[in-house]
Design a protein around this motif. Structure first.
Motif, PDB file in Angstrom:
ATOM      1  N   ASN A   1      -5.689  12.877   2.407  1.00  0.00           N
ATOM      2  CA  ASN A   1      -6.216  11.340   1.936  1.00  0.00           C
ATOM      3  C   ASN A   1      -6.044  11.211   0.380  1.00  0.00           C
TER       4      ASN A   1
ATOM      5  N   LYS B   1       0.593  13.747  -7.231  1.00  0.00           N
ATOM      6  CA  LYS B   1      -0.547  13.152  -6.959  1.00  0.00           C
ATOM      7  C   LYS B   1      -0.570  11.868  -8.023  1.00  0.00           C
TER       8      LYS B   1
ATOM      9  N   THR C   1       0.804  -1.165  -0.016  1.00  0.00           N
ATOM     10  CA  THR C   1      -0.056  -0.051  -0.116  1.00  0.00           C
ATOM     11  C   THR C   1       0.826   1.282   0.009  1.00  0.00           C
ATOM     12  N   SER C   2       2.171   1.010   0.430  1.00  0.00           N
ATOM     13  CA  SER C   2       2.954   2.227   0.642  1.00  0.00           C
ATOM     14  C   SER C   2       4.391   1.993   0.587  1.00  0.00           C
TER      15      SER C   2
ATOM     16  N   THR D   1      -0.048   7.552   0.615  1.00  0.00           N
ATOM     17  CA  THR D   1      -0.948   8.388   0.878  1.00  0.00           C
ATOM     18  C   THR D   1      -0.986   9.367   1.834  1.00  0.00           C
TER      19      THR D   1
ATOM     20  N   ASP E   1      -3.569   9.939  -2.759  1.00  0.00           N
ATOM     21  CA  ASP E   1      -2.437   8.972  -3.062  1.00  0.00           C
ATOM     22  C   ASP E   1      -1.393   9.693  -3.964  1.00  0.00           C
TER      23      ASP E   1
END
Length: 346
Positions: free
Chosen positions: A304, A327, A123-124, A299, A306
Motif C-alpha cells: 500500500n 517510494k 491516481t496512477s 500504489t 505510493d
C-alpha cells in the motif's frame, strides 16, 4: 627500549600474518565457488586483466552475496520494503561503485522555457500498462558514467512517441549525446542539461541507436561521428522545461500527461547498487549523481505504498527488469535537476 622494540616486531608480524591470511582466504573462496564464479562471469561478460584483480573481484562478490542474503532475511520478515540480488556490480566494493557516480554540478543558467499547460494528475500512470508502450531498457555498462545521456535520450524517445501517437518508440542514441554533447566529460561528470542544450540551442539532431550505436565498453567518450547518410529521420528537439527542486506535484502532473522527466538521483548506497525488486526507500547515501527517467507512478497493492516508476539504464538484469519503484515520500522529494522535453522541432 628493548621492550618497545619487541612490541613493534610483534605488531609487524601480526600485520603481515593478517595480510597473508586475508590473501589465503580470498584464494580459498575462489576454489570453493569456481563454478558459480564462472557462471557469474559468463552471465555478465566479465573479464579481468590478471588473476590478482579477479581474485579480489571474487572476494567482493562473496562479501556482497552475504550482505544481500542478510538484507533479504529482513525483507522476508516484512522489515524491509524491497529486496536485493546479485547483478553486474556485485564483483566490486561499494566504494568503487560510488566512484562511478561523482557528484555533478549543474550549470548556473539554463535554456528551459515555459512548460505547456497540463491537466491534473490521475491516481496512477504507467505508459506500459495504460498505453501499451513497448520500451527498450538500455545498459550503460560499468565503465562510463553516461546515465545523463541515456536518461535524456530515453525521455525524448518516449515524448516523441507520444507526439507521433505510436506505442513502439524508436530507441534513440545515448552514445550520440555522450560523444557530441559530452564536452570532454561524457563518461565522468556530465549533466542532462548539457544534452538538452546541445539539442535545443544548437539545433543538433538526435539519431537513433541503429544509426549511432551505443557502446557501453568505452570508458571515455568517443569522437562525434554522426552518420553521413541517415537511413531514418533523426529527432529534433525545439524546447524543454524544468521543474523546481522538490516540486513532486508538478512532476507528477507532467508525467501523467506524457512528459517523461529526467531527474538527478544519488545512487551511492549498497541498496541501490544491488536493488532487485520492491518499493525502494532511499537509505543514507555518500553523495553522488546519476540520472534516470521518471515515466509513471502508482500504489503498490502488497504494501500500500505510493511509488514513482523510474526507468534506469543498468540493463534488464538490474532491478525490476531495468526499472526501480521509488517510494513517494513528501519528506524525500524525487524532483531534482528535473528536466523534460516539451516540443519537437521540424
Amino acid at each position: 627500549m628493548h621492550s618497545n622494540k619487541a612490541i613493534y616486531v610483534v605488531l609487524l608480524l601480526t600485520a603481515i600474518l593478517g595480510i597473508k591470511f586475508c590473501e589465503s582466504n580470498l584464494l580459498t573462496q575462489a576454489t570453493l565457488n569456481s563454478q558459480e564464479w564462472q557462471d557469474y562471469k559468463t552471465k555478465y561478460s566479465k573479464t579481468y586483466s590478471t588473476s590478482n584483480p579477479e581474485t579480489y573481484a571474487l572476494f567482493y562478490y562473496n562479501y556482497n552475496k552475504k550482505l544481500i542474503a542478510s538484507y533479504n532475511t529482513l525483507a522476508d520478515r516484512g522489515q524491509r520494503t524491497y529486496r536485493l540480488a546479485i547483478n553486474q556490480f556485485s564483483d566490486m566494493r561499494l566504494i568503487h561503485f560510488n566512484a562511478l557516480f561523482p557528484k555533478t554540478t549543474q550549470p548556473t543558467t539554463n535554456s528551459a522555457t515555459q512548460a505547456p499547460t497540463a491537466s491534473a494528475a490521475g491516481t496512477s500512470f504507467n505508459p506500459i500498462d495504460d498505453l501499451g508502450f513497448t520500451i527498450e531498457v538500455e545498459d550503460q555498462g560499468t565503465v562510463c558514467n553516461g546515465g545523463w545521456a541515456y536518461a535524456t535520450a530515453k525521455s525524448i524517445e518516449l515524448f516523441a512517441a507520444n507526439e507521433m501517437a505510436t506505442t513502439t518508440p524508436t530507441p534513440l542514441s545515448a552514445q550520440n549525446l555522450i560523444d557530441c554533447a559530452g564536452s570532454g566529460t561524457g563518461c565522468s561528470k556530465q549533466v542532462s542539461q548539457t544534452a538538452f542544450d546541445y539539442l535545443v540551442l544548437y539545433g543538433q539532431p538526435l539519431y537513433s541507436k541503429a544509426e549511432y550505436p551505443n557502446n557501453n565498453l568505452l570508458s571515455t567518450q568517443g569522437m562525434c561521428l554522426p552518420p553521413t547518410t541517415a537511413t531514418g529521420t533523426p529527432i529534433n528537439l525545439a524546447a524543454y522545461a524544468s521543474i523546481t527542486d522538490g516540486d513532486d506535484a508538478t512532476m507528477m502532473r507532467y508525467v501523467f500527461n506524457g512528459f517523461p522527466v529526467v531527474i538527478e538521483f544519488d545512487p551511492t548506497s549498497f541498496d541501490f547498487m544491488q536493488y532487485s525488486s520492491g518499493i525502494f526507500d532511499p537509505p543514507k547515501t555518500y553523495g553522488g549523481s546519476h540520472y534516470m527517467t521518471v515515466i509513471g507512478y502508482g500504489t503498490d497493492t502488497t504494501t500500500n505504498l505510493d511509488y514513482w516508476l523510474v526507468l534506469n539504464s543498468f540493463g534488464t538484469t538490474w532491478g525490476e527488469s531495468g526499472y526501480i519503484r521509488i517510494k513517494r515520500d513528501s519528506t524525500k522529494p524525487l524532483a531534482k535537476s528535473a528536466l523534460f522535453p516539451t516540443a519537437l522541432g521540424a
